[in-house]
Design a protein around this motif. Sequence first.
Motif, mmCIF file in Angstrom:
data_model
loop_
_atom_site.group_PDB
_atom_site.id
_atom_site.type_symbol
_atom_site.label_atom_id
_atom_site.label_comp_id
_atom_site.label_asym_id
_atom_site.label_seq_id
_atom_site.Cartn_x
_atom_site.Cartn_y
_atom_site.Cartn_z
ATOM 1 N N GLU A 1 -7.033 4.512 4.746
ATOM 2 C CA GLU A 1 -7.334 3.398 4.245
ATOM 3 C C GLU A 1 -6.935 1.843 5.677
ATOM 4 O O GLU A 1 -8.166 0.975 5.703
ATOM 5 C CB GLU A 1 -6.479 3.022 3.166
ATOM 6 C CG GLU A 1 -6.650 3.498 1.797
ATOM 7 C CD GLU A 1 -5.821 3.352 0.982
ATOM 8 O OE1 GLU A 1 -4.987 2.526 0.542
ATOM 9 O OE2 GLU A 1 -5.456 4.264 -0.004
ATOM 10 N N SER B 1 0.853 4.167 -2.988
ATOM 11 C CA SER B 1 0.964 5.536 -2.643
ATOM 12 C C SER B 1 2.157 6.051 -3.346
ATOM 13 O O SER B 1 1.847 7.435 -4.278
ATOM 14 C CB SER B 1 1.042 5.461 -1.108
ATOM 15 O OG SER B 1 0.710 6.992 -0.595
ATOM 16 N N ARG C 1 0.597 -1.413 -0.194
ATOM 17 C CA ARG C 1 0.220 -0.033 0.356
ATOM 18 C C ARG C 1 0.563 1.693 0.215
ATOM 19 O O ARG C 1 0.568 1.945 -0.894
ATOM 20 C CB ARG C 1 -0.916 0.615 1.273
ATOM 21 C CG ARG C 1 -1.673 -1.248 0.851
ATOM 22 C CD ARG C 1 -2.870 -0.778 2.341
ATOM 23 N NE ARG C 1 -4.218 -2.358 2.137
ATOM 24 C CZ ARG C 1 -5.255 -1.909 2.015
ATOM 25 N NH1 ARG C 1 -5.553 -0.650 2.215
ATOM 26 N NH2 ARG C 1 -6.049 -3.073 2.163
#
Length: 122
Positions: free
Chosen positions: A69, A20, A16
Amino acid sequence: MSGLLPDVSSEELLERILASLDDDKAEDVVRIDLRGKSSVADYMVICSGRSTRQVSAIAEKLKDRLKEELGRSCKVEGKDQGDWVLVDIGDVIVHVFRPEVREFYQLEKMWMPAAAMAPARA
């Protein structure tokens, strides 16, 4: 907020984070596996931004995305200066540098074996 995944593995967290950084056009992204080398974190990620503004924005957006998230809070150091921002996410530590500052500190050399430092050529 349902759907939060606070107990993601360090590998999922790393993926993740890399997504990003890619979204925000971070440059020269290097991931370093620290498992078995350090008790501080499982992974370290080092990347560059082209300007102090981009370095700060990359770190800020990363912090915001992980909070949104995953419900994960991050410790952020150095964002106001924008030369070198450290984002501590627990299992993963992210360093975002301006290229000149990254070259000066050469963190990769401290953590990576010499063979892994050879530039990848296509």
